[in-house]
Design an enzyme around this catalytic site. Structure first.
Site, PDB file in Angstrom:
ATOM      1  N   GLN A  34      22.963 -14.632  11.704  1.00 33.86           N
ATOM      2  CA  GLN A  34      22.885 -13.286  11.421  1.00 33.86           C
ATOM      3  C   GLN A  34      23.469 -12.943   9.960  1.00 33.86           C
ATOM      4  O   GLN A  34      24.137 -12.086   9.566  1.00 33.86           O
ATOM      5  CB  GLN A  34      23.492 -12.213  12.279  1.00 33.86           C
ATOM      6  CG  GLN A  34      22.343 -11.911  13.520  1.00 33.86           C
ATOM      7  CD  GLN A  34      21.425 -11.329  13.150  1.00 33.86           C
ATOM      8  OE1 GLN A  34      21.392 -10.647  12.056  1.00 33.86           O
ATOM      9  NE2 GLN A  34      20.128 -11.451  13.929  1.00 33.86           N
ATOM     10  N   SER A  35      23.478 -14.071   9.195  1.00 33.21           N
ATOM     11  CA  SER A  35      24.027 -13.935   7.783  1.00 33.21           C
ATOM     12  C   SER A  35      23.485 -12.826   6.948  1.00 33.21           C
ATOM     13  O   SER A  35      22.393 -12.823   6.578  1.00 33.21           O
ATOM     14  CB  SER A  35      23.971 -15.320   7.182  1.00 33.21           C
ATOM     15  OG  SER A  35      24.403 -15.082   5.759  1.00 33.21           O
ATOM     16  N   ASN A  36      24.539 -12.113   6.374  1.00 36.36           N
ATOM     17  CA  ASN A  36      24.108 -10.892   5.285  1.00 36.36           C
ATOM     18  C   ASN A  36      24.191 -11.484   4.084  1.00 36.36           C
ATOM     19  O   ASN A  36      22.880 -11.127   3.199  1.00 36.36           O
ATOM     20  CB  ASN A  36      25.210  -9.965   5.352  1.00 36.36           C
ATOM     21  CG  ASN A  36      25.587  -9.348   6.630  1.00 36.36           C
ATOM     22  OD1 ASN A  36      24.557  -8.680   7.212  1.00 36.36           O
ATOM     23  ND2 ASN A  36      26.806  -9.228   7.024  1.00 36.36           N
TER      24      ASN A  36
ATOM     25  N   ALA B 150      22.648 -14.699   3.397  1.00 43.29           N
ATOM     26  CA  ALA B 150      21.390 -15.379   3.605  1.00 43.29           C
ATOM     27  C   ALA B 150      20.307 -14.145   3.298  1.00 43.29           C
ATOM     28  O   ALA B 150      19.217 -14.437   2.601  1.00 43.29           O
ATOM     29  CB  ALA B 150      21.030 -16.091   4.636  1.00 43.29           C
TER      30      ALA B 150
END
Ligand SMILES: *Cc1c(COP(=O)(O)O)cnc(C)c1O
Length: 334
Positions: free
Chosen positions: A78-80, A82
């Site tokens: 859930q990387s913002n 990325a």
């Protein structure tokens, strides 16, 4: 004083909506126990909003100068960062490739939140476990080499966009804040006692330490760790700072750095029940939405802090897409 500020000597793109507002949520002061002003960096854009787009203005300028066709980065599922990188890459006509860390106990993969946006953008996704993620820099370098062997130019951006170049985005945010404070004489304070934000890979903290010092925003930056610990971040942020200072003809004065590592909750991405209640209370009493991975833990830390600065500039760093993947934590009413 802003006119005399040294500017970093490096290319930059215009990707973010700026200036982001500096707002008061008066009901928040009672919840947190001190005077809070919010720098709305959750509003730096649309789907690409959050703190990462400020770093990407510098990093993607680097990718463009390298005439990259492919941009490679990494992060949690859930990387913002990325997701913001994937959006910026598509916007600039480049192919995004993401190495995403999946926890062993995460259960079936759900295409929601940031991962839904990554998928919609057609980013090439490689899911890796925690052990492989420890070798992320080598994995990304190998991937870039494979592209080079096939005659394609790839540009690698480190975790969180947190190197000296990316950190300049937060030097910028502080210079932008200075201009806002100067222009709004009387309506905004002239300065704060501290700048406070969530810290995950150190780039925001490094840029804020440089900018808050040089632009006289506050004498102290409080970085609330959401993973790792104080010793790790002090070393990491110092190294990014040294790297960032290389972009200036003379290094700007630094603000003091305080890393808090007692408010991480049970783990990265996992809030405590007190943190969940705090996020819910804040939403209901003020209308301000915080995410459970970053901004919620940071503001919770301020609310818990025994020696609170009297007047704080809280950087709301975003994270809404991640919140939208957390229905399981918020469906039970408390
Ligand atoms: C990445 C991120 C942070 C942490 O910023 P770093 O520069 O990585 O320390 C804070 N908040 C949100 C919402 C983020 O996505």
């Amino acid at each position: 004083m802003s006119a005399s500020l040294a500017k970093p000597r490096v290319a930059k793109l215009a990707l973010a909506h700026r200036p982001t507002p500096i707002e008061r949520y008066p009901a928040l002061d009672a919840l947190v126990g001190t005077e809070v002003w919010i720098k709305r960096d959750d509003a730096t854009g649309g789907a690409d909003a959050g703190n990462k787009i400020r770093k990407l203005e510098y990093l993607m300028a680097g990718a463009q100068q390298a005439r990259a066709q492919v941009v490679i980065t990494c992060g949690a599922v859930q990387s913002n960062h990325a997701r913001a990188t994937a959006i910026a890459a598509r916007r600039l006509g480049m192919q995004p490739e993401l190495f995403l860390r999946e926890e062993a106990d995460a259960g079936p993969r759900r295409v929601e939140g940031n991962l839904l946006l990554d998928t919609l953008l057609g980013a090439e996704l490689t899911f890796i476990d925690r052990a492989a993620y420890g070798r992320r820099d080598a994995l990304m370098a190998e991937r870039a080499q494979r592209h080079a062997d096939a005659g394609r130019r790839a540009f690698v951006i480190p975790e969180g966009g947190s190197n000296g170049l990316g950190a300049l985005g937060y030097w910028d945010a502080m210079a932008e804040t200075r201009a806002q404070l100067d222009a709004a004489a009387g309506e905004l304070p002239d300065r704060f006692d501290a700048v406070l934000h969530a810290c995950g890979s150190g780039g925001t903290a490094a840029g804020a330490v440089l900018g808050a010092g040089a632009c006289e925003i506050a004498s102290e930056v409080i970085a609330v760790a959401v993973c790792d610990d104080r010793a790790y971040f002090e070393a990491r942020i110092t190294s990014i700072l040294t790297d960032a200072e290389g972009y200036f003809s003379a290094p700007p004065p630094r603000a003091a750095l305080r890393v808090l590592d007692a408010y991480k909750g049970p783990a990265y991405g996992v809030p405590s029940s007190e943190q969940i209640s705090f996020i819910r209370e804040t939403a209901r009493r003020t209308g301000l939405l915080l995410d459970p991975v970053y901004s919620g833990k940071a503001l919770f830390a301020l609310a818990q802090l025994p020696d609170k600065p009297a007047r704080v500039l809280f950087i709301h760093t975003g994270g809404l897409p991640g919140l939208l993947a957390e229905h399981a934590r918020f469906t039970h009413d408390a």
